[in-house]
Design a protein around this motif. Structure first.
Motif, PDB file in Angstrom:
ATOM      1  N   VAL A  37       0.860  -1.183   0.000  1.00 44.18           N
ATOM      2  CA  VAL A  37       0.000   0.000   0.000  1.00 44.18           C
ATOM      3  C   VAL A  37       0.903   1.242   0.000  1.00 44.18           C
ATOM      4  CG1 VAL A  37      -1.822   1.246   1.219  1.00 44.18           C
ATOM      5  CG2 VAL A  37      -1.742  -1.258   1.315  1.00 44.18           C
ATOM      6  N   PRO A  38       0.967   1.994  -1.096  1.00 45.53           N
ATOM      7  CA  PRO A  38       1.887   3.135  -1.178  1.00 45.53           C
ATOM      8  C   PRO A  38       1.762   4.129  -0.021  1.00 45.53           C
ATOM      9  CG  PRO A  38       0.997   2.666  -3.339  1.00 45.53           C
ATOM     10  CD  PRO A  38       0.260   1.781  -2.355  1.00 45.53           C
ATOM     11  N   ALA A  39       0.564   4.366   0.481  1.00 45.15           N
ATOM     12  CA  ALA A  39       0.368   5.338   1.562  1.00 45.15           C
ATOM     13  C   ALA A  39       1.027   4.900   2.870  1.00 45.15           C
ATOM     14  CB  ALA A  39      -1.119   5.586   1.786  1.00 45.15           C
ATOM     15  N   GLU A  40       1.383   3.628   2.986  1.00 44.75           N
ATOM     16  CA  GLU A  40       1.993   3.114   4.213  1.00 44.75           C
ATOM     17  C   GLU A  40       3.521   3.077   4.144  1.00 44.75           C
ATOM     18  OE1 GLU A  40       0.150  -0.671   4.899  1.00 44.75           O
ATOM     19  OE2 GLU A  40      -1.798   0.229   5.351  1.00 44.75           O
ATOM     20  N   ARG A  41       4.102   3.443   3.012  1.00 42.86           N
ATOM     21  CA  ARG A  41       5.559   3.418   2.857  1.00 42.86           C
ATOM     22  C   ARG A  41       6.178   4.672   3.468  1.00 42.86           C
ATOM     23  NH1 ARG A  41       5.241   2.023  -3.559  1.00 42.86           N
ATOM     24  NH2 ARG A  41       4.038   0.113  -3.279  1.00 42.86           N
ATOM     25  N   LEU A  42       7.337   4.494   4.107  1.00 45.14           N
ATOM     26  CA  LEU A  42       8.056   5.637   4.652  1.00 45.14           C
ATOM     27  C   LEU A  42       9.521   5.294   4.834  1.00 45.14           C
ATOM     28  CD1 LEU A  42       8.674   5.354   8.033  1.00 45.14           C
ATOM     29  CD2 LEU A  42       6.190   5.287   7.958  1.00 45.14           C
ATOM     30  N   VAL A  43      10.324   6.344   4.907  1.00 46.82           N
ATOM     31  CA  VAL A  43      11.748   6.195   5.174  1.00 46.82           C
ATOM     32  C   VAL A  43      12.163   7.240   6.192  1.00 46.82           C
ATOM     33  CG1 VAL A  43      12.466   5.211   2.957  1.00 46.82           C
ATOM     34  CG2 VAL A  43      12.340   7.675   3.196  1.00 46.82           C
ATOM     35  N   PHE A  44      13.209   6.937   6.927  1.00 48.97           N
ATOM     36  CA  PHE A  44      13.854   7.924   7.779  1.00 48.97           C
ATOM     37  C   PHE A  44      15.209   8.201   7.162  1.00 48.97           C
ATOM     38  CE2 PHE A  44      10.570   7.131  10.782  1.00 48.97           C
ATOM     39  CZ  PHE A  44      10.551   8.220  11.633  1.00 48.97           C
ATOM     40  N   ILE A  45      15.389   9.423   6.698  1.00 48.99           N
ATOM     41  CA  ILE A  45      16.644   9.873   6.107  1.00 48.99           C
ATOM     42  C   ILE A  45      17.113  11.059   6.932  1.00 48.99           C
ATOM     43  CG2 ILE A  45      17.723  10.909   4.064  1.00 48.99           C
ATOM     44  CD1 ILE A  45      15.684   9.311   2.374  1.00 48.99           C
ATOM     45  N   ASN A  46      18.371  10.993   7.364  1.00 44.95           N
ATOM     46  CA  ASN A  46      18.932  12.049   8.225  1.00 44.95           C
ATOM     47  C   ASN A  46      18.041  12.288   9.449  1.00 44.95           C
ATOM     48  OD1 ASN A  46      20.841  12.207   6.233  1.00 44.95           O
ATOM     49  ND2 ASN A  46      20.204  14.188   5.468  1.00 44.95           N
ATOM     50  N   ASN A  47      17.524  11.205  10.000  1.00 46.01           N
ATOM     51  CA  ASN A  47      16.688  11.232  11.204  1.00 46.01           C
ATOM     52  C   ASN A  47      15.371  11.992  11.029  1.00 46.01           C
ATOM     53  OD1 ASN A  47      18.544   9.707  12.817  1.00 46.01           O
ATOM     54  ND2 ASN A  47      19.811  11.540  12.898  1.00 46.01           N
ATOM     55  N   GLN A  48      14.903  12.110   9.786  1.00 50.59           N
ATOM     56  CA  GLN A  48      13.615  12.738   9.502  1.00 50.59           C
ATOM     57  C   GLN A  48      12.761  11.744   8.723  1.00 50.59           C
ATOM     58  OE1 GLN A  48      12.453  15.791  10.221  1.00 50.59           O
ATOM     59  NE2 GLN A  48      14.219  17.110  10.553  1.00 50.59           N
ATOM     60  N   TYR A  70      10.146  10.679   5.896  1.00 50.73           N
ATOM     61  CA  TYR A  70       9.711  11.116   4.568  1.00 50.73           C
ATOM     62  C   TYR A  70       8.823  10.055   3.947  1.00 50.73           C
ATOM     63  CZ  TYR A  70      13.473  14.543   4.888  1.00 50.73           C
ATOM     64  OH  TYR A  70      14.284  15.568   5.307  1.00 50.73           O
ATOM     65  N   VAL A  71       7.888  10.511   3.126  1.00 49.54           N
ATOM     66  CA  VAL A  71       7.055   9.618   2.335  1.00 49.54           C
ATOM     67  C   VAL A  71       7.308   9.958   0.866  1.00 49.54           C
ATOM     68  CG1 VAL A  71       5.305   9.330   4.131  1.00 49.54           C
ATOM     69  CG2 VAL A  71       5.056  11.161   2.443  1.00 49.54           C
ATOM     70  N   GLU A  72       6.799   9.121  -0.015  1.00 55.26           N
ATOM     71  CA  GLU A  72       6.989   9.344  -1.445  1.00 55.26           C
ATOM     72  C   GLU A  72       6.453  10.717  -1.849  1.00 55.26           C
ATOM     73  OE1 GLU A  72       6.950   4.727  -2.969  1.00 55.26           O
ATOM     74  OE2 GLU A  72       5.048   5.795  -2.910  1.00 55.26           O
ATOM     75  N   GLY A  73       7.245  11.425  -2.635  1.00 48.69           N
ATOM     76  CA  GLY A  73       6.848  12.742  -3.116  1.00 48.69           C
ATOM     77  C   GLY A  73       7.423  13.897  -2.320  1.00 48.69           C
ATOM     78  N   GLN A  74       7.912  13.643  -1.123  1.00 50.56           N
ATOM     79  CA  GLN A  74       8.483  14.717  -0.313  1.00 50.56           C
ATOM     80  C   GLN A  74       9.916  15.014  -0.739  1.00 50.56           C
ATOM     81  OE1 GLN A  74       7.676  13.261   3.784  1.00 50.56           O
ATOM     82  NE2 GLN A  74       6.611  15.210   4.004  1.00 50.56           N
ATOM     83  N   SER A  75      10.381  16.225  -0.407  1.00 52.50           N
ATOM     84  CA  SER A  75      11.753  16.583  -0.743  1.00 52.50           C
ATOM     85  C   SER A  75      12.588  16.745   0.520  1.00 52.50           C
ATOM     86  CB  SER A  75      11.805  17.863  -1.581  1.00 52.50           C
ATOM     87  OG  SER A  75      11.415  18.971  -0.818  1.00 52.50           O
TER      88      SER A  75
END
Length: 69
Positions: free
Chosen positions: A23-34, A36-41
């Motif tokens: 489910v794309p809406a459930e995907r997330l990453v932590f980059i540099n301790n923040q 993010y979800v798809e589409g964010q910068s």
């Protein structure tokens, strides 16, 4: 692949944590301790284009690359 000049202008990024779901809406990453979800910068420069089971697909100045843990 990014040229050395492109890499120099890109913010330093480090992938700490990744959650992948069918489910794309459930995907997330932590980059540099923040979070993010798809589409964010990241810092207004690097876009999280996609989150895959083995890493995040990012784009910087129109070039795509994969960031892995």
């Amino acid at each position: 692949d990014l040229t050395p000049e492109e890499q120099e202008g890109m913010p330093k990024i480090s992938l700490q944590f990744l959650v992948y779901s069918e489910v794309p809406a459930e995907r997330l990453v932590f980059i540099n301790n923040q979070k993010y979800v798809e589409g964010q910068s990241i810092e207004g420069k690097v876009v999280v284009e996609g989150i895959m089971p083995d890493g995040a697909v990012l784009s910087y100045q129109g070039k795509r690359f994969k960031l892995r843990q």
